[in-house]
Design a protein around this motif. Structure first.
Motif, PDB file in Angstrom:
ATOM      1  N   VAL A  74       0.847  -1.206   0.000  1.00 18.21           N
ATOM      2  CA  VAL A  74       0.000   0.000   0.000  1.00 18.21           C
ATOM      3  C   VAL A  74       0.876   1.247   0.000  1.00 18.21           C
ATOM      4  N   ARG A  75       1.895   1.271   0.848  1.00 17.07           N
ATOM      5  CA  ARG A  75       2.767   2.454   0.912  1.00 17.07           C
ATOM      6  C   ARG A  75       3.493   2.676  -0.415  1.00 17.07           C
ATOM      7  N   ASP A  76       3.975   1.602  -1.027  1.00 15.52           N
ATOM      8  CA  ASP A  76       4.634   1.730  -2.326  1.00 15.52           C
ATOM      9  C   ASP A  76       3.671   2.254  -3.384  1.00 15.52           C
ATOM     10  N   SER A  77       2.403   1.897  -3.259  1.00 12.73           N
ATOM     11  CA  SER A  77       1.396   2.338  -4.233  1.00 12.73           C
ATOM     12  C   SER A  77       0.934   3.765  -3.991  1.00 12.73           C
ATOM     13  N   LEU A  78       0.731   4.135  -2.723  1.00 18.89           N
ATOM     14  CA  LEU A  78       0.201   5.463  -2.387  1.00 18.89           C
ATOM     15  C   LEU A  78       1.283   6.507  -2.137  1.00 18.89           C
ATOM     16  N   GLY A  79       2.444   6.062  -1.724  1.00 21.25           N
ATOM     17  CA  GLY A  79       3.499   6.986  -1.346  1.00 21.25           C
ATOM     18  C   GLY A  79       3.393   7.366   0.119  1.00 21.25           C
ATOM     19  N   LEU A  80       4.430   8.042   0.594  1.00 20.16           N
ATOM     20  CA  LEU A  80       4.502   8.429   2.006  1.00 20.16           C
ATOM     21  C   LEU A  80       3.366   9.370   2.402  1.00 20.16           C
ATOM     22  N   CYS A  81       3.028  10.325   1.548  1.00 14.71           N
ATOM     23  CA  CYS A  81       1.960  11.277   1.892  1.00 14.71           C
ATOM     24  C   CYS A  81       0.618  10.573   2.066  1.00 14.71           C
ATOM     25  N   GLY A  82       0.349   9.587   1.238  1.00 14.63           N
ATOM     26  CA  GLY A  82      -0.882   8.814   1.369  1.00 14.63           C
ATOM     27  C   GLY A  82      -0.905   8.032   2.664  1.00 14.63           C
ATOM     28  N   GLU A 123     -10.576   5.649  -2.317  1.00 18.30           N
ATOM     29  CA  GLU A 123     -10.843   5.042  -3.635  1.00 18.30           C
ATOM     30  C   GLU A 123      -9.601   4.306  -4.123  1.00 18.30           C
ATOM     31  N   GLN A 124      -8.458   4.951  -3.995  1.00 19.51           N
ATOM     32  CA  GLN A 124      -7.207   4.320  -4.395  1.00 19.51           C
ATOM     33  C   GLN A 124      -6.913   3.094  -3.545  1.00 19.51           C
ATOM     34  N   LEU A 125      -7.142   3.185  -2.246  1.00 20.83           N
ATOM     35  CA  LEU A 125      -6.875   2.080  -1.338  1.00 20.83           C
ATOM     36  C   LEU A 125      -7.698   0.850  -1.719  1.00 20.83           C
ATOM     37  N   TYR A 129      -6.002  -2.786  -2.882  1.00 19.71           N
ATOM     38  CA  TYR A 129      -6.282  -4.099  -2.291  1.00 19.71           C
ATOM     39  C   TYR A 129      -6.872  -5.053  -3.333  1.00 19.71           C
ATOM     40  N   ALA A 130      -7.719  -4.553  -4.219  1.00 18.17           N
ATOM     41  CA  ALA A 130      -8.270  -5.409  -5.277  1.00 18.17           C
ATOM     42  C   ALA A 130      -7.146  -5.903  -6.189  1.00 18.17           C
ATOM     43  N   ARG A 131      -6.220  -5.018  -6.521  1.00 16.02           N
ATOM     44  CA  ARG A 131      -5.072  -5.395  -7.363  1.00 16.02           C
ATOM     45  C   ARG A 131      -4.175  -6.389  -6.630  1.00 16.02           C
ATOM     46  N   PHE A 132      -3.962  -6.174  -5.344  1.00 15.44           N
ATOM     47  CA  PHE A 132      -3.152  -7.084  -4.541  1.00 15.44           C
ATOM     48  C   PHE A 132      -3.789  -8.473  -4.513  1.00 15.44           C
ATOM     49  N   ASP A 133      -5.103  -8.528  -4.279  1.00 14.64           N
ATOM     50  CA  ASP A 133      -5.805  -9.809  -4.224  1.00 14.64           C
ATOM     51  C   ASP A 133      -5.773 -10.514  -5.581  1.00 14.64           C
ATOM     52  N   LYS A 134      -5.893  -9.747  -6.638  1.00 14.45           N
ATOM     53  CA  LYS A 134      -5.846 -10.327  -7.992  1.00 14.45           C
ATOM     54  C   LYS A 134      -4.469 -10.920  -8.270  1.00 14.45           C
ATOM     55  N   ARG A 135      -3.420 -10.200  -7.897  1.00 13.14           N
ATOM     56  CA  ARG A 135      -2.049 -10.703  -8.086  1.00 13.14           C
ATOM     57  C   ARG A 135      -1.816 -11.971  -7.294  1.00 13.14           C
TER      58      ARG A 135
END
Length: 142
Positions: A74-82, A123-125, A129-135
């Motif tokens: 999640v952090r890699d996807s959203l970045g530190l600010c997210g 929305e991004q989160l 998680y959907a992308r993570f579960d799919k992978r």
């Protein structure tokens, strides 16, 4: 160690009641919260605790490692600010006004801006998680 990790956060409830976020985004927020608390903070998984079974140290460590991995994804996807915004809303349980006071001091529209940022972030989160579960569900090739 922190034991009780399930709760309702006021900001999420507000966004859900106004229709700004849906159940999928609410579920993603709760999932990230559980992952963060179990993986990073080190609390026990509340779902396993209520099973009544004796704790399995190895299973607990594997669960914690998985939770840390999801938090890192999640952090890699959203970045530190997210991640900072998620922590302020979900871990620290700050109101939008309190978050705005920290991140946008002196901005008269800070509360509205933070609320809008949180909607976008959630929305991004949910997508992450959907992308993570799919992978994870994809078969691996040898």
């Amino acid at each position: 160690m922190q034991e009780d990790v399930q709760r309702v956060v006021g900001g999420l409830t507000t966004l859900n009641k106004t229709g700004d976020i849906n159940q999928e985004q609410l579920d993603a927020a709760e999932r990230w919260y559980r992952d963060y608390v179990m993986g990073v903070i080190g609390a026990r998984d509340p779902e396993r605790r209520s099973s009544g079974k004796a704790p399995d140290l190895h299973a607990a460590m594997l669960s914690r490692t998985s939770a840390v991995g999801r938090c890192r994804f999640v952090r890699d996807s959203l970045g530190l600010c997210g991640e900072i915004r998620l922590k302020l809303l979900l871990i620290d349980e700050l109101s939008f006004s309190a978050i705005a006071a920290q991140l946008l001091p002196g901005d008269v529209n800070g509360r509205k801006k933070i609320a809008a940022q949180m909607v976008f972030l959630l929305e991004q989160l949910a997508e992450i998680y959907a992308r993570f579960d799919k992978r994870r569900a994809m078969p691996t090739s040898n």
